[in-house]
Write an enzyme that holds these catalytic residues in place. Structure first.
Site, PDB file in Angstrom:
ATOM      1  N   LYS A   1       0.606  -1.299   0.157  1.00 31.27           N
ATOM      2  CA  LYS A   1      -0.110   0.056   0.326  1.00 31.27           C
ATOM      3  C   LYS A   1       0.664   1.112   0.381  1.00 31.27           C
ATOM      4  CE  LYS A   1      -3.515   1.652   2.804  1.00 31.27           C
ATOM      5  NZ  LYS A   1      -3.472   2.731   4.488  1.00 31.27           N
TER       6      LYS A   1
HETATM    7  P1  FBP Z   1      -6.571   6.423   5.048  1.00 28.88           P
HETATM    8  O1  FBP Z   1      -6.925   6.385   3.871  1.00 28.88           O
HETATM    9  O2  FBP Z   1      -7.530   7.846   6.156  1.00 28.88           O
HETATM   10  O3  FBP Z   1      -5.124   7.863   4.321  1.00 28.88           O
HETATM   11  O4  FBP Z   1      -5.836   5.481   5.822  1.00 28.88           O
HETATM   12  C1  FBP Z   1      -4.998   5.078   4.810  1.00 28.88           C
HETATM   13  C2  FBP Z   1      -3.929   4.775   6.639  1.00 28.88           C
HETATM   14  O5  FBP Z   1      -3.323   3.789   5.979  1.00 28.88           O
HETATM   15  C3  FBP Z   1      -4.557   4.132   7.936  1.00 28.88           C
HETATM   16  O6  FBP Z   1      -4.636   2.819   8.070  1.00 28.88           O
HETATM   17  C4  FBP Z   1      -3.706   5.113   9.053  1.00 28.88           C
HETATM   18  O7  FBP Z   1      -4.322   5.241  10.144  1.00 28.88           O
HETATM   19  C5  FBP Z   1      -3.499   6.476   8.439  1.00 28.88           C
HETATM   20  O8  FBP Z   1      -3.494   6.005   7.121  1.00 28.88           O
HETATM   21  C6  FBP Z   1      -2.034   6.794   8.057  1.00 28.88           C
HETATM   22  O9  FBP Z   1      -1.538   7.873   7.474  1.00 28.88           O
HETATM   23  P2  FBP Z   1      -0.379   8.615   8.090  1.00 28.88           P
HETATM   24  O10 FBP Z   1       0.262   7.551   8.710  1.00 28.88           O
HETATM   25  O11 FBP Z   1      -0.066   9.390   6.635  1.00 28.88           O
HETATM   26  O12 FBP Z   1      -0.735   9.528   8.948  1.00 28.88           O
END
Ligand code: FBP
Length: 274
Positions: A177
């Site tokens: 991802k």
């Molecule tokens: P979102 O689609 O809300 O961005 O979520 C994806 C994700 O990877 C979550 O699993 C995680 O909590 C968050 O984004 C972490 O995002 P970042 O580290 O950029 O704050």
């Protein structure tokens, strides 16, 4: 990667993973716009949508709620994570053993890896242990590959995101991802260098229906295998409508425009029957 191992959290080779680890990663601030989203039951209900191929949560939520949803939700155990209050160099605590996740019924694990962090070496070793434990149990492995750290200036630039997707391939993820690198060409390069590992786009902060669906359409055309999304779904008043539209774009190869048509006709139906 092991051929077919991604099938735990894909349908027809594509993924729509719903992530809901934000209460740990960002804190309750992510639930303020839609307060019902603070209640895991609300989001577990959303995760029963047919298009959702896996639901990524931390151990506490899984233990408390997954037993009531085990027939309707595919559990992706997010085995590491750190709160937003952590002020050190990017790192992620391993909060859940793969053995315990498997005992609860998880079909895949999710693991955040911060390439480029001063903690990269330890995180790679932790990933190795989790990946091998998942392999022993025929579970899929999804890497949240987010290069960041004090030495990294541009953590969503094209070459950084291509490196992120390659790291997932090199270290043995089935699905990696990555953040959207900002253009179709950069996304395509990230997919091209990932070997047989599937690359999915990370949702990011909430945007409009059109902007979000168009970005997903671009990512899919560039070779992505789907999406792992949190806020763009659960921060909407009607998350199911957006999932209907995402289903069209990801699994039916429809355009964002066509999918928006599905959303607006659902809305006009709802308005008519009010
Ligand atoms: P979102 O689609 O809300 O961005 O979520 C994806 C994700 O990877 C979550 O699993 C995680 O909590 C968050 O984004 C972490 O995002 P970042 O580290 O950029 O704050």
């Amino acid at each position: 990667m092991r051929p077919g191992a991604d099938s735990a959290v894909t349908h027809s080779g594509k993924a729509l993973i719903l992530a809901y680890d934000h209460g740990l990663e960002h804190g309750p601030v992510d639930f303020e716009d839609v307060p019902a989203s603070a209640d895991p039951e609300t989001v577990f209900d959303v995760a029963t949508h047919d298009a959702v191929t896996g639901f990524g949560v931390q151990k506490g939520l899984a233990e408390a709620y997954y037993p009531s949803y085990e027939n309707d939700v595919t559990l992706l155990a997010k085995v590491n994570g750190t709160s937003n209050m952590w002020m050190g160099e990017p790192d992620s605590a391993v909060n859940w053993s793969v053995e315990s996740a498997a005992d609860l019924g998880a079909e895949a694990i999710g693991f955040t890896f911060y390439g480029g962090s001063n903690n990269e070496v330890e995180m790679a070793e932790e990933f190795r242990d989790a990946q091998e434990a998942a392999r022993d149990r025929d579970m899929g492995v999804v890497m949240w590959s987010y290069p960041r750290g004090q030495g990294l200036k541009d953590d969503t630039g094209g070459s950084t995101i291509a490196y992120a997707s390659r790291l997932g391939f090199e270290l043995g993820a089935d699905i990696t991802k990555v953040k959207y690198p900002g253009s179709a060409d950069a996304m395509q390069w990230a997919c091209d260098v990932a070997g047989d590992t599937k690359v999915v786009m990370s949702g990011g902060s909430k945007t409009s229906d059109r902007e979000f669906l168009e970005t997903v359409e671009t990512a899919m055309s560039a070779g992505a295998s789907g999406l792992a999304v949190g806020r763009n779904v659960f921060q909407r008043e009607n998350p199911t409508e957006l999932l209907d539209a995402l289903e069209q774009v990801i699994f039916e190869d429809e355009t964002a425009d066509e999918a928006l048509g599905v959303m607006s006709s659902a809305e006009s139906h709802a308005t008519t029957s009010d």
